[in-house]
Design an enzyme around this catalytic site. Structure first.
Site, PDB file in Angstrom:
ATOM      1  N   LYS A 271       0.833  -1.214   0.000  1.00 10.86           N
ATOM      2  CA  LYS A 271       0.000   0.000   0.000  1.00 10.86           C
ATOM      3  C   LYS A 271       0.864   1.259   0.000  1.00 10.86           C
ATOM      4  O   LYS A 271       0.630   2.181  -0.773  1.00 10.86           O
ATOM      5  CB  LYS A 271      -0.941  -0.012   1.211  1.00 10.86           C
ATOM      6  CG  LYS A 271      -2.013  -1.079   1.096  1.00 10.86           C
ATOM      7  CD  LYS A 271      -2.872  -1.222   2.353  1.00 10.86           C
ATOM      8  CE  LYS A 271      -3.852  -2.382   2.139  1.00 10.86           C
ATOM      9  NZ  LYS A 271      -4.771  -2.575   3.263  1.00 10.86           N
TER      10      LYS A 271
ATOM     11  N   GLN B 116      -4.953  -1.639   9.602  1.00 15.22           N
ATOM     12  CA  GLN B 116      -4.847  -2.961   8.971  1.00 15.22           C
ATOM     13  C   GLN B 116      -5.407  -4.045   9.891  1.00 15.22           C
ATOM     14  O   GLN B 116      -5.090  -4.089  11.076  1.00 15.22           O
ATOM     15  CB  GLN B 116      -3.379  -3.237   8.613  1.00 15.22           C
ATOM     16  CG  GLN B 116      -3.148  -4.494   7.787  1.00 15.22           C
ATOM     17  CD  GLN B 116      -3.650  -4.373   6.341  1.00 15.22           C
ATOM     18  OE1 GLN B 116      -3.868  -3.279   5.829  1.00 15.22           O
ATOM     19  NE2 GLN B 116      -3.836  -5.500   5.686  1.00 15.22           N
TER      20      GLN B 116
ATOM     21  N   ASP C 115     -11.208   2.602   3.901  1.00 11.63           N
ATOM     22  CA  ASP C 115     -11.479   1.167   3.833  1.00 11.63           C
ATOM     23  C   ASP C 115     -12.976   0.890   3.663  1.00 11.63           C
ATOM     24  O   ASP C 115     -13.361  -0.240   3.350  1.00 11.63           O
ATOM     25  CB  ASP C 115     -11.022   0.485   5.135  1.00 11.63           C
ATOM     26  CG  ASP C 115      -9.692  -0.242   4.988  1.00 11.63           C
ATOM     27  OD1 ASP C 115      -9.360  -0.629   3.854  1.00 11.63           O
ATOM     28  OD2 ASP C 115      -9.011  -0.427   6.018  1.00 11.63           O
TER      29      ASP C 115
HETATM   30  N1  L34 Z   1      -8.008  -2.606   7.173  1.00 10.27           N
HETATM   31  N2  L34 Z   1      -7.316  -4.723   6.579  1.00 10.27           N
HETATM   32  C1  L34 Z   1      -7.766  -3.511   6.218  1.00 10.27           C
HETATM   33  N3  L34 Z   1      -8.006  -3.171   4.939  1.00 10.27           N
HETATM   34  C2  L34 Z   1      -7.761  -4.068   3.941  1.00 10.27           C
HETATM   35  O1  L34 Z   1      -8.046  -3.746   2.678  1.00 10.27           O
HETATM   36  C3  L34 Z   1      -7.266  -5.325   4.279  1.00 10.27           C
HETATM   37  N4  L34 Z   1      -6.920  -6.261   3.319  1.00 10.27           N
HETATM   38  C4  L34 Z   1      -7.148  -7.680   3.602  1.00 10.27           C
HETATM   39  C5  L34 Z   1      -6.508  -7.975   4.966  1.00 10.27           C
HETATM   40  N5  L34 Z   1      -6.689  -6.908   5.943  1.00 10.27           N
HETATM   41  C6  L34 Z   1      -7.066  -5.645   5.622  1.00 10.27           C
HETATM   42  C7  L34 Z   1      -5.825  -6.134   2.534  1.00 10.27           C
HETATM   43  O2  L34 Z   1      -5.190  -5.090   2.446  1.00 10.27           O
HETATM   44  C8  L34 Z   1      -6.415  -8.328   2.455  1.00 10.27           C
HETATM   45  N6  L34 Z   1      -5.555  -7.289   1.904  1.00 10.27           N
HETATM   46  C9  L34 Z   1      -4.573  -7.489   0.916  1.00 10.27           C
HETATM   47  C10 L34 Z   1      -3.791  -6.459   0.414  1.00 10.27           C
HETATM   48  C11 L34 Z   1      -2.816  -6.680  -0.538  1.00 10.27           C
HETATM   49  C12 L34 Z   1      -2.617  -7.938  -1.036  1.00 10.27           C
HETATM   50  C13 L34 Z   1      -3.380  -8.980  -0.570  1.00 10.27           C
HETATM   51  C14 L34 Z   1      -4.354  -8.759   0.399  1.00 10.27           C
HETATM   52  C15 L34 Z   1      -1.538  -8.164  -2.040  1.00 10.27           C
HETATM   53  O3  L34 Z   1      -0.801  -7.285  -2.366  1.00 10.27           O
HETATM   54  N7  L34 Z   1      -1.406  -9.407  -2.562  1.00 10.27           N
HETATM   55  C16 L34 Z   1      -0.412  -9.802  -3.543  1.00 10.27           C
HETATM   56  C17 L34 Z   1       0.589 -10.790  -2.949  1.00 10.27           C
HETATM   57  C18 L34 Z   1       1.174 -10.387  -1.655  1.00 10.27           C
HETATM   58  C19 L34 Z   1       2.176 -11.404  -1.114  1.00 10.27           C
HETATM   59  O4  L34 Z   1       3.198 -11.611  -1.784  1.00 10.27           O
HETATM   60  O5  L34 Z   1       1.927 -11.968  -0.035  1.00 10.27           O
HETATM   61  C20 L34 Z   1      -1.094 -10.532  -4.684  1.00 10.27           C
HETATM   62  O6  L34 Z   1      -0.548 -10.527  -5.778  1.00 10.27           O
HETATM   63  O7  L34 Z   1      -2.169 -11.113  -4.445  1.00 10.27           O
END
Ligand code: L34
Length: 291
Positions: free
Chosen positions: A52, A96, A119
């Site tokens: 982020k 988060q 959010d």
């Molecule tokens: N307050 N909490 C709050 N807001 C959110 O919007 C979230 N979420 C979920 C968990 N808790 C939260 C996220 O940010 C899930 N989430 C989230 C954000 C980013 C990614 C996955 C979930 C992400 O960047 N995923 C990458 C891989 C990351 C890795 O290598 O582990 C992808 O390509 O899916």
């Protein structure tokens, strides 16, 4: 089968946001500013929050990361929230999730100023969303409807099955897909741990959104030919063939179902990057509402 490339779409939308930010700055405005609060050291949360703040840099936003240890008290966190609410220089912020068990998550969310709740978790925003009023949409559901929209996937009149009823994904996406809006107007069934004969629903689904947190749960024999599968799960499983000894997989068994799908999102590189991008879109909206 067509891949819904969340990473590529995220890049495209971030470029669009960057152009808009440059324009706003050339008009004499300051930069939009997103703050993120991370409590504890959950490795996945750290990665997500880093993605982020890095994305903020890519589009020209300012960002702040408030990192607190896992022993932070609820009162301390409420104070941080109150300070961010009052800080004129912060356009939007997120806390988060998940939070450590000793902290009452509902109490924290209720303390966030709805106009900074990028959010979309505060009941004020969630309620507006449910009633079709303008509001901040929760990031993951917003990312999903944006993917469906940009890939011109028809949703109106389709049978959508959502697996999982969390406050941050399953419940809001079921509302968004059934809203009288575009994308929307779907017939939505929300399935969860108490659903009986799950396959009877998934086999009839034109669009499946799965957010269960169960690695490789959805198999080919559970879906119909030509289904659209949006995989929200991000599960780290052991894999001796990789250098780290582990790898990320979704809630859908990608290799098993991909050929049967008309569209499918990969993990990683699917919904995750769109969650991050949606947060940027909400922050830009919060900023524009203010200036
Ligand atoms: N307050 N909490 C709050 N807001 C959110 O919007 C979230 N979420 C979920 C968990 N808790 C939260 C996220 O940010 C899930 N989430 C989230 C954000 C980013 C990614 C996955 C979930 C992400 O960047 N995923 C990458 C891989 C990351 C890795 O290598 O582990 C992808 O390509 O899916």
């Amino acid at each position: 089968m067509k891949l819904i490339d969340g990473r590529l779409l995220a890049k495209t939308i971030k470029e669009e946001i960057a152009v808009e930010v440059a324009q706003l700055i050339s008009e004499g405005n300051r930069r939009p500013h997103l703050a993120a609060v991370l409590v504890g050291a959950d490795p996945a949360s750290r990665v997500y929050v880093r993605n982020k703040t890095r994305s903020c840099e890519q589009v020209g936003f300012d960002s702040s990361l408030i990192n607190k240890d896992e022993h932070t008290t609820e009162e301390e966190l409420l104070k941080i929230v109150a300070d961010l609410n009052a800080d004129e220089g912060i356009d939007g912020f997120i806390v988060q999730l998940p939070l450590p068990k000793h902290i009452d998550t509902d109490r924290i969310i209720l303390a966030i100023d709805p106009s900074k709740d990028v959010d979309g978790f505060h009941p004020n925003n969630f309620g507006k969303m449910a009633q079709g009023m303008p509001s901040f949409l929760p990031a993951t559901p917003f990312g999903i409807v944006t993917m469906l929209d940009r890939y011109n996937i028809d949703v109106a009149g389709k049978n959508c099955v959502v697996l999982g009823r969390s406050n941050i994904v399953g419940t809001p996406i079921s509302i968004l897909l059934s809203r009288k809006a575009d994308p929307g107007n779907a017939t939505v069934t929300l399935c969860h741990s108490r659903t009986k004969h799950l396959e009877e629903y998934t086999k009839k689904a034109d669009i499946i959104v799965i957010a269960l947190g169960r690695p490789n749960f959805l198999k080919a024999d559970m879906i119909k030919e030509g289904a659209v599968v949006i995989d929200v799960g991000i599960n780290r499983i052991e894999d001796a063939s990789t250098k780290s000894g582990s790898k990320l997989v979704g809630d859908a068994d990608f290799n098993d179902i991909a050929e049967k799908c008309s569209y499918i999102t990969p993990v990683p590189g699917g919904v995750g990057p769109m969650t991050v991008t949606s947060l940027l879109m909400n922050t830009l909206q919060a900023f524009k509402a203010k200036i």
